[in-house]
Design a protein around this motif. Sequence first.
Motif, PDB file in Angstrom:
ATOM      1  N   ALA A 147       5.413 -14.336   3.899  1.00  0.00           N
ATOM      2  CA  ALA A 147       4.419 -15.426   4.512  1.00  0.00           C
ATOM      3  C   ALA A 147       4.509 -15.031   6.105  1.00  0.00           C
ATOM      4  N   LEU A 148       5.741 -14.917   6.577  1.00  0.00           N
ATOM      5  CA  LEU A 148       5.722 -14.752   7.967  1.00  0.00           C
ATOM      6  C   LEU A 148       5.210 -13.470   8.508  1.00  0.00           C
ATOM      7  N   MET A 149       5.842 -12.165   7.740  1.00  0.00           N
ATOM      8  CA  MET A 149       5.838 -10.880   8.318  1.00  0.00           C
ATOM      9  C   MET A 149       4.391 -10.333   7.904  1.00  0.00           C
ATOM     10  N   GLN A 150       4.209 -10.293   6.568  1.00  0.00           N
ATOM     11  CA  GLN A 150       3.252  -9.394   6.006  1.00  0.00           C
ATOM     12  C   GLN A 150       1.822  -9.400   6.581  1.00  0.00           C
ATOM     13  N   PRO A 151       1.078 -10.470   7.013  1.00  0.00           N
ATOM     14  CA  PRO A 151       0.051 -10.204   7.781  1.00  0.00           C
ATOM     15  C   PRO A 151      -0.008  -9.817   9.315  1.00  0.00           C
ATOM     16  N   LEU A 152       1.136 -10.062   9.748  1.00  0.00           N
ATOM     17  CA  LEU A 152       1.380  -9.525  11.108  1.00  0.00           C
ATOM     18  C   LEU A 152       1.723  -8.016  11.125  1.00  0.00           C
ATOM     19  N   ILE A 153       2.946  -7.697  10.222  1.00  0.00           N
ATOM     20  CA  ILE A 153       3.355  -6.258  10.313  1.00  0.00           C
ATOM     21  C   ILE A 153       2.208  -5.442   9.916  1.00  0.00           C
ATOM     22  N   ALA A 154       1.366  -5.916   8.972  1.00  0.00           N
ATOM     23  CA  ALA A 154       0.353  -5.048   8.346  1.00  0.00           C
ATOM     24  C   ALA A 154      -0.582  -4.687   9.459  1.00  0.00           C
ATOM     25  N   THR A 155      -1.039  -5.755  10.501  1.00  0.00           N
ATOM     26  CA  THR A 155      -1.620  -5.465  11.864  1.00  0.00           C
ATOM     27  C   THR A 155      -0.831  -4.458  12.583  1.00  0.00           C
ATOM     28  N   SER A 156       0.466  -4.744  12.907  1.00  0.00           N
ATOM     29  CA  SER A 156       1.294  -3.816  13.688  1.00  0.00           C
ATOM     30  C   SER A 156       1.077  -2.320  13.078  1.00  0.00           C
ATOM     31  N   TYR A 157       1.329  -2.115  11.756  1.00  0.00           N
ATOM     32  CA  TYR A 157       1.290  -0.654  11.280  1.00  0.00           C
ATOM     33  C   TYR A 157      -0.112  -0.129  11.355  1.00  0.00           C
ATOM     34  N   SER A 180       7.132  -9.780  22.445  1.00  0.00           N
ATOM     35  CA  SER A 180       8.148 -10.726  21.579  1.00  0.00           C
ATOM     36  C   SER A 180       7.386 -11.337  20.316  1.00  0.00           C
ATOM     37  N   SER A 181       6.153 -11.124  20.200  1.00  0.00           N
ATOM     38  CA  SER A 181       5.321 -11.624  19.223  1.00  0.00           C
ATOM     39  C   SER A 181       5.657 -10.631  17.965  1.00  0.00           C
ATOM     40  N   LYS A 182       5.557 -11.354  16.855  1.00  0.00           N
ATOM     41  CA  LYS A 182       5.873 -10.525  15.614  1.00  0.00           C
ATOM     42  C   LYS A 182       5.057  -9.221  15.474  1.00  0.00           C
ATOM     43  N   THR A 183       3.875  -9.383  15.691  1.00  0.00           N
ATOM     44  CA  THR A 183       2.780  -8.432  15.711  1.00  0.00           C
ATOM     45  C   THR A 183       3.262  -7.111  16.908  1.00  0.00           C
ATOM     46  N   PHE A 287      -9.575  -4.661  18.517  1.00  0.00           N
ATOM     47  CA  PHE A 287      -9.246  -3.977  17.393  1.00  0.00           C
ATOM     48  C   PHE A 287      -9.232  -4.861  16.222  1.00  0.00           C
ATOM     49  N   PHE A 288     -10.203  -4.417  15.212  1.00  0.00           N
ATOM     50  CA  PHE A 288     -10.378  -5.379  14.095  1.00  0.00           C
ATOM     51  C   PHE A 288      -9.491  -4.235  12.810  1.00  0.00           C
ATOM     52  N   ALA A 289      -8.538  -5.016  12.505  1.00  0.00           N
ATOM     53  CA  ALA A 289      -7.614  -4.263  11.476  1.00  0.00           C
ATOM     54  C   ALA A 289      -8.315  -3.837  10.196  1.00  0.00           C
ATOM     55  N   PRO A 290      -9.334  -4.747   9.562  1.00  0.00           N
ATOM     56  CA  PRO A 290      -9.890  -4.327   8.377  1.00  0.00           C
ATOM     57  C   PRO A 290     -10.747  -3.163   8.616  1.00  0.00           C
ATOM     58  N   SER A 291     -11.016  -2.825   9.804  1.00  0.00           N
ATOM     59  CA  SER A 291     -12.102  -1.663   9.851  1.00  0.00           C
ATOM     60  C   SER A 291     -11.009  -0.457   9.680  1.00  0.00           C
ATOM     61  N   GLN A 292      -9.779  -0.395  10.083  1.00  0.00           N
ATOM     62  CA  GLN A 292      -9.037   0.764  10.125  1.00  0.00           C
ATOM     63  C   GLN A 292      -8.570   0.857   8.544  1.00  0.00           C
ATOM     64  N   ILE A 293      -8.387  -0.414   7.856  1.00  0.00           N
ATOM     65  CA  ILE A 293      -8.150  -0.234   6.422  1.00  0.00           C
ATOM     66  C   ILE A 293      -9.242   0.449   5.784  1.00  0.00           C
ATOM     67  N   GLU A 294     -10.455  -0.016   5.963  1.00  0.00           N
ATOM     68  CA  GLU A 294     -11.639   0.696   5.223  1.00  0.00           C
ATOM     69  C   GLU A 294     -11.716   2.059   5.644  1.00  0.00           C
ATOM     70  N   ILE A 305      -3.176   3.358   1.686  1.00  0.00           N
ATOM     71  CA  ILE A 305      -3.001   2.542   2.801  1.00  0.00           C
ATOM     72  C   ILE A 305      -2.294   1.151   2.460  1.00  0.00           C
ATOM     73  N   ASP A 306      -2.554   0.619   1.100  1.00  0.00           N
ATOM     74  CA  ASP A 306      -1.878  -0.574   1.021  1.00  0.00           C
ATOM     75  C   ASP A 306      -0.413  -0.090   0.642  1.00  0.00           C
ATOM     76  N   ARG A 307      -0.164   0.639   0.174  1.00  0.00           N
ATOM     77  CA  ARG A 307       1.581   1.039  -0.190  1.00  0.00           C
ATOM     78  C   ARG A 307       2.017   1.396   1.247  1.00  0.00           C
ATOM     79  N   LYS A 308       1.350   2.289   2.103  1.00  0.00           N
ATOM     80  CA  LYS A 308       2.071   2.258   3.486  1.00  0.00           C
ATOM     81  C   LYS A 308       2.307   1.025   4.069  1.00  0.00           C
ATOM     82  N   ILE A 309       1.365  -0.079   4.065  1.00  0.00           N
ATOM     83  CA  ILE A 309       1.543  -1.120   4.817  1.00  0.00           C
ATOM     84  C   ILE A 309       2.590  -1.908   4.016  1.00  0.00           C
ATOM     85  N   SER A 310       2.794  -2.042   2.862  1.00  0.00           N
ATOM     86  CA  SER A 310       3.974  -2.490   2.240  1.00  0.00           C
ATOM     87  C   SER A 310       5.308  -1.904   2.414  1.00  0.00           C
TER      88      SER A 310
END
Length: 357
Positions: A147-157, A180-183, A287-294, A305-310
Amino acid sequence: MSDVTQVLTRTDKITEQKLVTVPSTALCDGQARLRIKQFALTANNVTYAASGFAIGYWKFFPTGQKDWGLVPVWGFAEVVESKSDVVSVGERFYGFYPLASELVMQPVAHGSNAVRDVAPHRVDLPTVYNIYSRASSAPKSSDPYQALMQPLIATSYLLYDWLMDNNWFEAKQIIVGSASSKTGLGLTAFLSKHTDKPFNVVGLTGKGNAEFVEELGFCDQIVSYDAVETLDQVASVYVDMAGNGDVKKRLHERLDGNLKHSSAVGISHWDQFAPQVKVAGPKPEFFFAPSQIEKRKNEWGKGVIDRKISEATQMIVQDAARWLTLETHQGLEAAMTPYAALASGTANPKIGHVVEV
């Protein structure tokens, strides 16, 4: 049906919140009711509130109340009632929820292990926020970190991938604001581990968080906000998680002629955000993360990309015990305290806030 508890946030003054109770509504055919069990609160949620109109985050969970909205959070919920053929009572899902006790969704199958909410008001919103992953078989002990990491680290990646995709804009230093932010720390982690990186990683942070950022060990150099004028005047990229208008203006002036790209990601310093401020050099681009995903889905095919984010998320999560202390809050009313600290910029970056509903 029990009543629904919600924490409403004033859309024009995001530090103001109130706890309300509203009647639960009967389900229509195809709908399911999910009881929200646990979610995280981070600076990301403050960004959702601060950019609620500009980007559309207030549209995901409409309240029907003028000037009051539901801040989105990432977490886990359990199906407690279903009139849908694709979800069953007792199933757990990870995804994008309102700061409330329940969500009524209209799910359709999305692959073999997820559903997508196709409620009419969400159909035209970015798909990535409408997908809910089955989590029934996953150990619940990992829930707080996901819950803490996945959405933030997904954006980081995705930021890391986007920078690499653009050949780092030929920069000799990549400056990460709000390191210092998680992203921010996720991005510095990915950059620091890049093989034969042709750039230095510079963490920009407040004086109070400089020691924490140094302890992480991801940055080649740490610069405090009041020392922006000491930045090396070399080819640079600025990735701004904070949105502090004064810092942005001073950084652009310092690097005028050397700044190759300026990217706006978050607004953790929302109260110092100045969207109309004129800056030297390149105009900041959001920077809009969903655009890079698409983009990557089109280039790499389904699931890559989902596997790489995971995989990237797991790398950070495995390291998190070294620097992150979990703090659990019981009940929605208790969620208002860490949210206030995050919105005021006084939250300790070493603490991860998890709310159990």
